[in-house]
Design a protein around this motif. Structure first.
Motif, PDB file in Angstrom:
ATOM      1  N   GLN A 201       0.842  -1.187   0.000  1.00 56.82           N
ATOM      2  CA  GLN A 201       0.000   0.000   0.000  1.00 56.82           C
ATOM      3  C   GLN A 201       0.883   1.244   0.000  1.00 56.82           C
ATOM      4  OE1 GLN A 201      -0.321  -1.673   3.394  1.00 56.82           O
ATOM      5  NE2 GLN A 201      -1.085  -3.448   2.286  1.00 56.82           N
ATOM      6  N   ALA A 202       0.445   2.268  -0.696  1.00 54.50           N
ATOM      7  CA  ALA A 202       1.163   3.533  -0.706  1.00 54.50           C
ATOM      8  C   ALA A 202       0.165   4.676  -0.719  1.00 54.50           C
ATOM      9  CB  ALA A 202       2.094   3.628  -1.916  1.00 54.50           C
ATOM     10  N   MET A 203       0.562   5.791  -0.116  1.00 52.97           N
ATOM     11  CA  MET A 203      -0.312   6.962  -0.065  1.00 52.97           C
ATOM     12  C   MET A 203       0.539   8.227  -0.108  1.00 52.97           C
ATOM     13  SD  MET A 203      -1.506   9.606   2.032  1.00 52.97           S
ATOM     14  CE  MET A 203      -1.319   9.141   3.743  1.00 52.97           C
ATOM     15  N   LEU A 204       0.070   9.237  -0.841  1.00 56.26           N
ATOM     16  CA  LEU A 204       0.716  10.540  -0.868  1.00 56.26           C
ATOM     17  C   LEU A 204      -0.380  11.593  -0.912  1.00 56.26           C
ATOM     18  CD1 LEU A 204       3.329  12.212  -1.071  1.00 56.26           C
ATOM     19  CD2 LEU A 204       3.113  12.083  -3.566  1.00 56.26           C
ATOM     20  N   GLY A 205      -0.326  12.516   0.030  1.00 55.98           N
ATOM     21  CA  GLY A 205      -1.406  13.501   0.095  1.00 55.98           C
ATOM     22  C   GLY A 205      -0.970  14.822   0.684  1.00 55.98           C
ATOM     23  N   MET A 206      -1.912  15.742   0.708  1.00 55.15           N
ATOM     24  CA  MET A 206      -1.658  17.069   1.256  1.00 55.15           C
ATOM     25  C   MET A 206      -2.917  17.613   1.911  1.00 55.15           C
ATOM     26  SD  MET A 206      -3.619  19.083  -0.914  1.00 55.15           S
ATOM     27  CE  MET A 206      -2.936  20.704  -0.691  1.00 55.15           C
ATOM     28  N   VAL A 207      -2.715  18.522   2.862  1.00 52.76           N
ATOM     29  CA  VAL A 207      -3.803  19.252   3.503  1.00 52.76           C
ATOM     30  C   VAL A 207      -3.416  20.727   3.519  1.00 52.76           C
ATOM     31  CG1 VAL A 207      -5.172  19.591   5.596  1.00 52.76           C
ATOM     32  CG2 VAL A 207      -4.425  17.284   4.950  1.00 52.76           C
ATOM     33  N   PHE A 208      -4.335  21.570   3.077  1.00 52.22           N
ATOM     34  CA  PHE A 208      -4.092  23.012   3.095  1.00 52.22           C
ATOM     35  C   PHE A 208      -5.197  23.686   3.892  1.00 52.22           C
ATOM     36  CE2 PHE A 208      -4.434  27.344   1.423  1.00 52.22           C
ATOM     37  CZ  PHE A 208      -3.127  27.765   1.594  1.00 52.22           C
ATOM     38  N   GLU A 209      -4.793  24.476   4.881  1.00 52.97           N
ATOM     39  CA  GLU A 209      -5.739  25.239   5.700  1.00 52.97           C
ATOM     40  C   GLU A 209      -5.767  26.682   5.208  1.00 52.97           C
ATOM     41  OE1 GLU A 209      -4.767  24.944   9.798  1.00 52.97           O
ATOM     42  OE2 GLU A 209      -5.586  22.917  10.024  1.00 52.97           O
ATOM     43  N   PHE A 210      -6.894  27.079   4.633  1.00 54.37           N
ATOM     44  CA  PHE A 210      -7.058  28.457   4.215  1.00 54.37           C
ATOM     45  C   PHE A 210      -7.161  29.370   5.430  1.00 54.37           C
ATOM     46  CE2 PHE A 210      -8.830  25.725   0.946  1.00 54.37           C
ATOM     47  CZ  PHE A 210      -8.207  26.195  -0.202  1.00 54.37           C
ATOM     48  N   SER A 211      -7.774  28.830   6.486  1.00 52.99           N
ATOM     49  CA  SER A 211      -7.917  29.537   7.754  1.00 52.99           C
ATOM     50  C   SER A 211      -8.239  28.483   8.808  1.00 52.99           C
ATOM     51  CB  SER A 211      -9.032  30.590   7.672  1.00 52.99           C
ATOM     52  OG  SER A 211     -10.287  29.944   7.520  1.00 52.99           O
ATOM     53  N   ARG A 212      -8.451  28.898  10.033  1.00 51.65           N
ATOM     54  CA  ARG A 212      -8.824  27.955  11.087  1.00 51.65           C
ATOM     55  C   ARG A 212     -10.204  27.369  10.834  1.00 51.65           C
ATOM     56  NH1 ARG A 212      -7.520  30.126  17.016  1.00 51.65           N
ATOM     57  NH2 ARG A 212      -8.080  27.936  17.390  1.00 51.65           N
ATOM     58  N   GLU A 213     -10.993  27.999   9.965  1.00 48.01           N
ATOM     59  CA  GLU A 213     -12.358  27.555   9.695  1.00 48.01           C
ATOM     60  C   GLU A 213     -12.505  26.830   8.366  1.00 48.01           C
ATOM     61  OE1 GLU A 213     -11.710  30.795  10.535  1.00 48.01           O
ATOM     62  OE2 GLU A 213     -12.145  30.443  12.670  1.00 48.01           O
ATOM     63  N   ALA A 214     -11.449  26.719   7.575  1.00 44.09           N
ATOM     64  CA  ALA A 214     -11.592  26.105   6.250  1.00 44.09           C
ATOM     65  C   ALA A 214     -10.316  25.371   5.859  1.00 44.09           C
ATOM     66  CB  ALA A 214     -11.922  27.161   5.192  1.00 44.09           C
ATOM     67  N   SER A 215     -10.474  24.152   5.337  1.00 44.66           N
ATOM     68  CA  SER A 215      -9.327  23.364   4.891  1.00 44.66           C
ATOM     69  C   SER A 215      -9.765  22.411   3.791  1.00 44.66           C
ATOM     70  CB  SER A 215      -8.712  22.579   6.055  1.00 44.66           C
ATOM     71  OG  SER A 215      -9.610  21.580   6.512  1.00 44.66           O
ATOM     72  N   VAL A 216      -8.777  21.945   3.019  1.00 48.31           N
ATOM     73  CA  VAL A 216      -9.041  20.957   1.986  1.00 48.31           C
ATOM     74  C   VAL A 216      -7.902  19.955   1.978  1.00 48.31           C
ATOM     75  CG1 VAL A 216      -7.926  22.349   0.187  1.00 48.31           C
ATOM     76  CG2 VAL A 216      -9.592  20.598  -0.451  1.00 48.31           C
ATOM     77  N   GLY A 217      -8.236  18.674   1.774  1.00 52.53           N
ATOM     78  CA  GLY A 217      -7.227  17.627   1.733  1.00 52.53           C
ATOM     79  C   GLY A 217      -7.414  16.730   0.523  1.00 52.53           C
ATOM     80  N   LEU A 218      -6.299  16.339  -0.086  1.00 54.41           N
ATOM     81  CA  LEU A 218      -6.301  15.421  -1.216  1.00 54.41           C
ATOM     82  C   LEU A 218      -5.294  14.314  -0.926  1.00 54.41           C
ATOM     83  CD1 LEU A 218      -6.282  17.811  -4.314  1.00 54.41           C
ATOM     84  CD2 LEU A 218      -8.126  16.270  -3.663  1.00 54.41           C
ATOM     85  N   ASP A 219      -5.711  13.056  -1.087  1.00 51.16           N
ATOM     86  CA  ASP A 219      -4.823  11.919  -0.851  1.00 51.16           C
ATOM     87  C   ASP A 219      -4.925  10.946  -2.016  1.00 51.16           C
ATOM     88  OD1 ASP A 219      -3.740  12.337   1.921  1.00 51.16           O
ATOM     89  OD2 ASP A 219      -5.869  12.366   2.401  1.00 51.16           O
ATOM     90  N   TYR A 220      -3.792  10.699  -2.655  1.00 54.52           N
ATOM     91  CA  TYR A 220      -3.732   9.639  -3.667  1.00 54.52           C
ATOM     92  C   TYR A 220      -3.327   8.350  -2.959  1.00 54.52           C
ATOM     93  CZ  TYR A 220      -1.871   6.575  -7.273  1.00 54.52           C
ATOM     94  OH  TYR A 220      -1.618   5.489  -8.057  1.00 54.52           O
ATOM     95  N   TRP A 221      -4.032   7.258  -3.243  1.00 59.93           N
ATOM     96  CA  TRP A 221      -3.706   5.978  -2.609  1.00 59.93           C
ATOM     97  C   TRP A 221      -3.648   4.868  -3.648  1.00 59.93           C
ATOM     98  CZ3 TRP A 221      -7.566   2.490  -3.515  1.00 59.93           C
ATOM     99  CH2 TRP A 221      -8.846   3.002  -3.776  1.00 59.93           C
ATOM    100  N   TRP A 222      -2.864   3.859  -3.349  1.00 63.11           N
ATOM    101  CA  TRP A 222      -2.663   2.724  -4.250  1.00 63.11           C
ATOM    102  C   TRP A 222      -2.541   1.457  -3.409  1.00 63.11           C
ATOM    103  CZ3 TRP A 222       1.299  -0.814  -4.367  1.00 63.11           C
ATOM    104  CH2 TRP A 222       1.364  -1.670  -5.502  1.00 63.11           C
ATOM    105  N   VAL A 223      -3.194   0.385  -3.840  1.00 62.58           N
ATOM    106  CA  VAL A 223      -3.136  -0.904  -3.156  1.00 62.58           C
ATOM    107  C   VAL A 223      -2.931  -2.003  -4.189  1.00 62.58           C
ATOM    108  CG1 VAL A 223      -4.360  -2.566  -1.700  1.00 62.58           C
ATOM    109  CG2 VAL A 223      -4.684  -0.116  -1.315  1.00 62.58           C
ATOM    110  N   GLY A 224      -1.979  -2.875  -3.943  1.00 56.41           N
ATOM    111  CA  GLY A 224      -1.762  -4.051  -4.772  1.00 56.41           C
ATOM    112  C   GLY A 224      -1.849  -5.301  -3.924  1.00 56.41           C
ATOM    113  N   ILE A 225      -2.597  -6.288  -4.379  1.00 53.06           N
ATOM    114  CA  ILE A 225      -2.813  -7.519  -3.608  1.00 53.06           C
ATOM    115  C   ILE A 225      -2.376  -8.715  -4.439  1.00 53.06           C
ATOM    116  CG2 ILE A 225      -4.507  -8.965  -2.408  1.00 53.06           C
ATOM    117  CD1 ILE A 225      -6.241  -6.487  -2.067  1.00 53.06           C
ATOM    118  N   LYS A 226      -1.622  -9.599  -3.822  1.00 50.07           N
ATOM    119  CA  LYS A 226      -1.170 -10.837  -4.457  1.00 50.07           C
ATOM    120  C   LYS A 226      -1.887 -12.016  -3.807  1.00 50.07           C
ATOM    121  CE  LYS A 226       2.995 -13.693  -4.874  1.00 50.07           C
ATOM    122  NZ  LYS A 226       4.434 -13.815  -4.491  1.00 50.07           N
ATOM    123  N   ASP A 227      -2.271 -13.008  -4.603  1.00 49.96           N
ATOM    124  CA  ASP A 227      -2.984 -14.198  -4.107  1.00 49.96           C
ATOM    125  C   ASP A 227      -4.294 -13.810  -3.422  1.00 49.96           C
ATOM    126  OD1 ASP A 227      -1.027 -15.971  -5.023  1.00 49.96           O
ATOM    127  OD2 ASP A 227       0.167 -15.715  -3.199  1.00 49.96           O
TER     128      ASP A 227
END
Length: 450
Positions: A201-227
């Motif tokens: 599993q791998a993940m790379l993301g960010m969170v940006f706070e415009f102010s104490r009352e507003a924020s946005v987060g984006l996370d890219y994730w990837w999962v590989g399963i064997k068997d």
């Protein structure tokens, strides 16, 4: 199940910047014992369940409940698992935090495994966070998945014809096919050859706070399963029976003594699976003269969903496109928007739920004339299943410190599920796996806190 666990944690030392190096470790052990002990009647071992008379024909040939031809077979198994784990966390710089964890597990029935996870958090500015992680995983099959007795679980969702390949397999098993357009018996049980799933599993993301009352987060994730664990979907198995030689067993009709070929839906290792997507989380709040308004958007955008049904076999994809071999679809977009207004002892929440459209399963349909009569024509069609929006509402009143009243409605505007021609749920018109057919649901609750 019996479990025991020992944990310890401490600060090893301080870095030059004054931040401690935090360390934790532990041991765990559990013993799992599973037994299925159906009655002699459930095992079909009695000719007279009232008197307890043993079946003259031997085990499994006696009296059974009306309409129940699935004798329950007893079995038992156990498992011991011992694990060792450790974790470390450091902050070498004010803007950088690192952590790592490792775990070793030894299973008495499926072997041992070592897995780990590393992660980081970077804060180049007070309002901006970058985070990421990478790790490996291990999923052992359950005790029943390995050891359960093969047992009848009803019939297939759809009727099928006997193809030449299916007839050949039936003959090799000493059985025959069912008559044309007939549902076949379904069996499932444990698979002692089932091996554990291994994953990355791998993940790379960010969170940006415009102010104490507003924020946005984006996370890219990837999962590989064997068997990966899985079952061959019945539509795929009956379409290509020779491709799945282990997907077949036999069923003997206790009334006629005829032995038919049956579908074996026992778990197998189907191969590899890969998934990836982007998670979005945005929230904001406003202080108004009459209360506080909060809103949050939570959504997932799927990028990859590809799966194998056999080791080294082809990959099947199903994002926004119903896959017949997988017998399912993955929505491109799924999300919800919540808006809450708090004022005094009252709180009101409106939730909008969303699932994106997709291309439906290919279905053969009969043509009709202007009078609504069948005209003998047939066609293969694939519908575009519509986007689906529903709105939920909930309001609560804190009457006193210890009494709270809550009322609300799910699917407030009574939206019908979108039309689908899938028959995977013994019905047609909508897909009950993805949509709730109940329509509007009203609810109320009184909570008491002491």
């Amino acid at each position: 199940m019996q479990t025991a666990e020992l944990r310890a944690s401490t600060d090893l030392f301080d870095l030059p910047n004054g931040k401690p190096v935090m360390f934790a470790a532990g041991l765990s052990h559990y013993r799992e014992k599973f037994q299925s002990k159906p009655s002699q009647f459930a095992q079909a071992n009695l000719d007279d369940p009232v008197a307890g008379t043993p079946a003259a024909g031997g085990p499994g040939t006696g009296d059974q409940r009306f309409g129940d031809a699935a004798a329950s077979i007893p079995y038992g198994a156990d498992r011991n698992v011992t694990g060792v784990f450790t974790e470390i966390n450091v902050q070498p710089l004010e803007w950088l935090e690192l952590s790592g964890a490792g775990r070793y597990d030894d299973y008495s029935d499926v072997g041992s495994t070592t897995n780990y996870k590393v992660s980081f958090r970077v804060t180049p500015a007070q309002q901006f966070l970058i985070r990421g992680s990478y790790g490996t995983g291990f999923h052992a099959p359950t005790v029943p998945q390995l050891n359960a007795s093969l047992q009848n679980y009803g019939v297939t969702a759809n009727p099928y014809d006997c193809t030449p390949d299916l007839a050949a397999i039936a003959s090799s098993l000493g059985a025959i096919c069912r008559p044309p357009q007939t549902q076949y018996d379904v069996f499932a049980g444990g698979n002692p050859d089932l091996t554990p799933e291994e994953s990355e599993q791998a993940m790379l993301g960010m969170v940006f706070e415009f102010s104490r009352e507003a924020s946005v987060g984006l996370d890219y994730w990837w999962v590989g399963i064997k068997d990966a664990f899985g079952q061959i979907e019945e539509t795929e198995a009956f379409a290509n029976p020779a491709t799945y030689p282990d997907a077949w067993t036999t069923f003997t009709d206790i009334g006629t003594g005829t032995t038919y070929i049956a579908y074996n839906q026992t778990n197998i290792n189907t191969g590899k699976e890969y998934y990836s997507g982007i998670d979005l989380n945005a929230d904001a709040s406003w202080q108004l003269p009459f209360g506080k308004l909060r809103t949050q958007l939570v959504a997932t955008y799927m990028i990859t969903d590809k799966e194998q049904l056999t080791k080294d076999g082809p990959y099947y994809r199903n994002i926004a496109n119903y896959s017949t071999p997988l017998d399912e679809v993955t929505f491109r977009w799924v999300g919800r928007l919540l808006t809450t207004l708090d004022h005094g002892p009252f709180s009101h929440t409106i939730t909008m739920n969303y699932k994106s459209s997709y291309l439906d399963v290919e279905t053969t349909v009969d043509g009709i004339d202007a009078n609504g009569d069948f005209n003998g024509e047939v066609a293969d069609v694939r519908l575009e299943v519509d986007d689906y929006f529903t709105l939920d509402w909930q309001s609560s009143w804190q009457i006193t410190d210890w009494v709270r009243l809550t009322v609300g409605a799910l699917n407030l505007f009574n939206e019908d599920p979108p039309l689908s021609l899938t028959a995977s749920n013994f019905q047609i018109g909508y897909d009950a796996r993805y949509y709730d057919p109940r329509g509007r649901v009203l609810f109320g609750q009184v909570s008491f806190k002491f």
